[in-house]
Design a protein around this motif. Sequence first.
Motif, PDB file in Angstrom:
ATOM      1  N   GLU A 101      -7.339  10.545 -15.270  1.00 24.57           N
ATOM      2  CA  GLU A 101      -6.638  10.717 -16.627  1.00 24.57           C
ATOM      3  C   GLU A 101      -6.497  12.026 -16.256  1.00 24.57           C
ATOM      4  OE1 GLU A 101      -9.965  10.419 -19.605  1.00 24.57           O
ATOM      5  OE2 GLU A 101      -9.088   8.043 -19.496  1.00 24.57           O
ATOM      6  N   GLY A 102      -7.074  13.085 -15.717  1.00 22.00           N
ATOM      7  CA  GLY A 102      -6.746  14.897 -15.744  1.00 22.00           C
ATOM      8  C   GLY A 102      -4.938  14.568 -14.680  1.00 22.00           C
ATOM      9  N   CYS A 103      -4.776  13.717 -13.762  1.00 20.91           N
ATOM     10  CA  CYS A 103      -3.673  14.096 -13.267  1.00 20.91           C
ATOM     11  C   CYS A 103      -2.899  13.494 -14.025  1.00 20.91           C
ATOM     12  CB  CYS A 103      -3.854  13.119 -11.661  1.00 20.91           C
ATOM     13  SG  CYS A 103      -2.174  12.883 -11.151  1.00 20.91           S
ATOM     14  N   LEU A 104      -3.065  12.811 -14.891  1.00 21.86           N
ATOM     15  CA  LEU A 104      -2.076  12.196 -15.651  1.00 21.86           C
ATOM     16  C   LEU A 104      -1.597  13.630 -16.525  1.00 21.86           C
ATOM     17  CD1 LEU A 104      -2.507   8.423 -15.746  1.00 21.86           C
ATOM     18  CD2 LEU A 104      -0.909   9.561 -14.576  1.00 21.86           C
ATOM     19  N   LYS A 105      -2.390  13.868 -17.608  1.00 20.62           N
ATOM     20  CA  LYS A 105      -2.361  14.821 -18.652  1.00 20.62           C
ATOM     21  C   LYS A 105      -1.672  16.235 -18.187  1.00 20.62           C
ATOM     22  CE  LYS A 105      -5.540  12.795 -21.397  1.00 20.62           C
ATOM     23  NZ  LYS A 105      -7.496  12.409 -21.519  1.00 20.62           N
ATOM     24  N   ILE A 106      -2.462  16.771 -16.578  1.00 22.52           N
ATOM     25  CA  ILE A 106      -1.684  17.872 -16.462  1.00 22.52           C
ATOM     26  C   ILE A 106      -1.219  17.472 -15.566  1.00 22.52           C
ATOM     27  CG2 ILE A 106      -2.529  19.931 -14.389  1.00 22.52           C
ATOM     28  CD1 ILE A 106      -5.713  19.577 -15.578  1.00 22.52           C
ATOM     29  N   ALA A 107      -0.575  16.839 -14.769  1.00 21.29           N
ATOM     30  CA  ALA A 107       1.013  17.028 -13.445  1.00 21.29           C
ATOM     31  C   ALA A 107       1.607  16.722 -14.798  1.00 21.29           C
ATOM     32  CB  ALA A 107       0.680  15.818 -12.473  1.00 21.29           C
ATOM     33  N   LEU A 108       1.919  15.681 -15.658  1.00 19.31           N
ATOM     34  CA  LEU A 108       3.035  14.740 -16.258  1.00 19.31           C
ATOM     35  C   LEU A 108       2.543  15.016 -17.125  1.00 19.31           C
ATOM     36  CD1 LEU A 108       2.855  11.421 -13.878  1.00 19.31           C
ATOM     37  CD2 LEU A 108       4.228  13.365 -13.833  1.00 19.31           C
TER      38      LEU A 108
ATOM     39  N   ARG B 268       0.490  -1.199   0.126  1.00 16.32           N
ATOM     40  CA  ARG B 268      -0.419   0.054   0.367  1.00 16.32           C
ATOM     41  C   ARG B 268       1.374   1.399   0.233  1.00 16.32           C
ATOM     42  NH1 ARG B 268      -4.890  -2.289   1.977  1.00 16.32           N
ATOM     43  NH2 ARG B 268      -5.154  -3.650   2.655  1.00 16.32           N
ATOM     44  N   LYS B 269       2.364   0.850  -0.333  1.00 21.31           N
ATOM     45  CA  LYS B 269       2.904   1.816   0.285  1.00 21.31           C
ATOM     46  C   LYS B 269       3.073   3.412  -0.756  1.00 21.31           C
ATOM     47  CE  LYS B 269       7.598   1.653  -1.201  1.00 21.31           C
ATOM     48  NZ  LYS B 269       9.047   1.314  -1.100  1.00 21.31           N
ATOM     49  N   TYR B 270       2.433   2.894  -2.133  1.00 23.40           N
ATOM     50  CA  TYR B 270       1.849   3.954  -3.082  1.00 23.40           C
ATOM     51  C   TYR B 270       0.552   3.852  -3.639  1.00 23.40           C
ATOM     52  CZ  TYR B 270       7.130   4.158  -4.137  1.00 23.40           C
ATOM     53  OH  TYR B 270       8.656   4.234  -4.276  1.00 23.40           O
ATOM     54  N   LEU B 271       0.002   3.832  -2.237  1.00 19.18           N
ATOM     55  CA  LEU B 271      -1.206   4.555  -2.506  1.00 19.18           C
ATOM     56  C   LEU B 271      -1.849   6.010  -3.068  1.00 19.18           C
ATOM     57  CD1 LEU B 271      -4.358   3.641  -2.558  1.00 19.18           C
ATOM     58  CD2 LEU B 271      -4.337   4.482   1.024  1.00 19.18           C
ATOM     59  N   LEU B 272      -2.192   6.046  -3.803  1.00 21.82           N
ATOM     60  CA  LEU B 272      -1.990   7.426  -4.734  1.00 21.82           C
ATOM     61  C   LEU B 272      -3.749   8.538  -3.399  1.00 21.82           C
ATOM     62  CD1 LEU B 272      -2.270   7.315  -8.069  1.00 21.82           C
ATOM     63  CD2 LEU B 272      -0.605   8.249  -6.958  1.00 21.82           C
ATOM     64  N   PHE B 273      -5.191   7.330  -3.877  1.00 20.69           N
ATOM     65  CA  PHE B 273      -5.751   7.727  -3.097  1.00 20.69           C
ATOM     66  C   PHE B 273      -6.994   6.559  -2.918  1.00 20.69           C
ATOM     67  CE2 PHE B 273      -7.394   8.599  -7.567  1.00 20.69           C
ATOM     68  CZ  PHE B 273      -8.984   8.220  -7.018  1.00 20.69           C
TER      69      PHE B 273
ATOM     70  N   MET C  79       1.441  12.700  -8.106  1.00 25.17           N
ATOM     71  CA  MET C  79       0.283  12.693  -9.060  1.00 25.17           C
ATOM     72  C   MET C  79      -0.374  12.932  -7.866  1.00 25.17           C
ATOM     73  SD  MET C  79       0.017   8.671 -11.135  1.00 25.17           S
ATOM     74  CE  MET C  79      -0.798   8.890 -11.417  1.00 25.17           C
ATOM     75  N   LYS C  80      -0.197  12.315  -5.914  1.00 22.38           N
ATOM     76  CA  LYS C  80      -0.790  12.920  -4.563  1.00 22.38           C
ATOM     77  C   LYS C  80      -1.154  14.061  -4.644  1.00 22.38           C
ATOM     78  CE  LYS C  80      -0.869  10.520  -1.610  1.00 22.38           C
ATOM     79  NZ  LYS C  80      -1.355   9.550  -0.480  1.00 22.38           N
ATOM     80  N   GLU C  81       0.042  15.264  -4.930  1.00 22.04           N
ATOM     81  CA  GLU C  81      -0.357  16.338  -4.821  1.00 22.04           C
ATOM     82  C   GLU C  81      -0.969  16.760  -5.373  1.00 22.04           C
ATOM     83  OE1 GLU C  81       3.858  18.462  -6.133  1.00 22.04           O
ATOM     84  OE2 GLU C  81       4.407  18.036  -4.162  1.00 22.04           O
ATOM     85  N   TYR C  82      -1.425  16.762  -7.185  1.00 26.09           N
ATOM     86  CA  TYR C  82      -2.351  16.559  -8.049  1.00 26.09           C
ATOM     87  C   TYR C  82      -3.504  16.155  -7.692  1.00 26.09           C
ATOM     88  CZ  TYR C  82      -5.731  16.778 -12.282  1.00 26.09           C
ATOM     89  OH  TYR C  82      -6.731  17.559 -12.489  1.00 26.09           O
ATOM     90  N   LEU C  83      -4.082  15.217  -7.252  1.00 25.71           N
ATOM     91  CA  LEU C  83      -5.387  14.240  -7.022  1.00 25.71           C
ATOM     92  C   LEU C  83      -5.532  15.072  -5.459  1.00 25.71           C
ATOM     93  CD1 LEU C  83      -4.337  10.734  -7.650  1.00 25.71           C
ATOM     94  CD2 LEU C  83      -5.443  12.102  -8.316  1.00 25.71           C
ATOM     95  N   PHE C  84      -5.030  15.035  -4.392  1.00 27.98           N
ATOM     96  CA  PHE C  84      -5.529  16.526  -3.598  1.00 27.98           C
ATOM     97  C   PHE C  84      -5.782  18.035  -3.452  1.00 27.98           C
ATOM     98  CE2 PHE C  84      -3.925  12.096  -1.758  1.00 27.98           C
ATOM     99  CZ  PHE C  84      -5.069  11.848  -0.748  1.00 27.98           C
TER     100      PHE C  84
ATOM    101  N   ARG D 156     -12.055   9.947 -14.488  1.00 27.44           N
ATOM    102  CA  ARG D 156     -11.584  11.237 -14.715  1.00 27.44           C
ATOM    103  C   ARG D 156     -11.007  11.742 -13.988  1.00 27.44           C
ATOM    104  NH1 ARG D 156     -18.364  12.439 -15.147  1.00 27.44           N
ATOM    105  NH2 ARG D 156     -18.496  11.868 -17.668  1.00 27.44           N
ATOM    106  N   ARG D 157     -10.690  11.237 -12.614  1.00 22.99           N
ATOM    107  CA  ARG D 157      -9.539  12.112 -11.935  1.00 22.99           C
ATOM    108  C   ARG D 157      -8.416  11.467 -12.035  1.00 22.99           C
ATOM    109  NH1 ARG D 157     -10.785  10.739  -5.978  1.00 22.99           N
ATOM    110  NH2 ARG D 157     -12.903  12.057  -6.424  1.00 22.99           N
TER     111      ARG D 157
END
Length: 155
Positions: free
Chosen positions: A68-75, A14-19, A147-152, A65-66
Amino acid sequence: MSNCEWCNLSDEDRKYLLFDDEYWAAYLADEQDYIGRCILVLKRHAGTLSELSGEEWTDLQLIIRRIEGCLKIALGADLCNWTCLLNNFYKDDDPNPHVHLHCRPRYSKPVVIGDNTYTDEEFAHHYALKKCSRVSDDDRQIIYRKMKEYLFSIL
């Protein structure tokens, strides 16, 4: 279920749990063969997509949606390939599939993470099976943090 690897994840797994939410958990995948590759795992045990409830389907759409938005905007991903392949479970004598989806972001331009540049050499083609992860541990941490920063930030 006692013999299901997804139902019995360790703290290390679970170390890399994004949300997570009521129905799904999103993880940055161990294999970063595609920058930002992640896995969505149903939090209850179900063996096929046809077993999902209406609420689980609705929630899955919002999470897609969340992510895909993260991957497009953050990365900087151009698109995301989604798969729900349960084949590996059936290699066992007593298969016990657990619904999960893989997201492989795809990039038309090189992606810079830390001091490294990564290129999606198969862009606009099917993803490569058994592609080796090329991402350093430090870069994986950077990807996870972005990714975590964007998602939160959007919650």
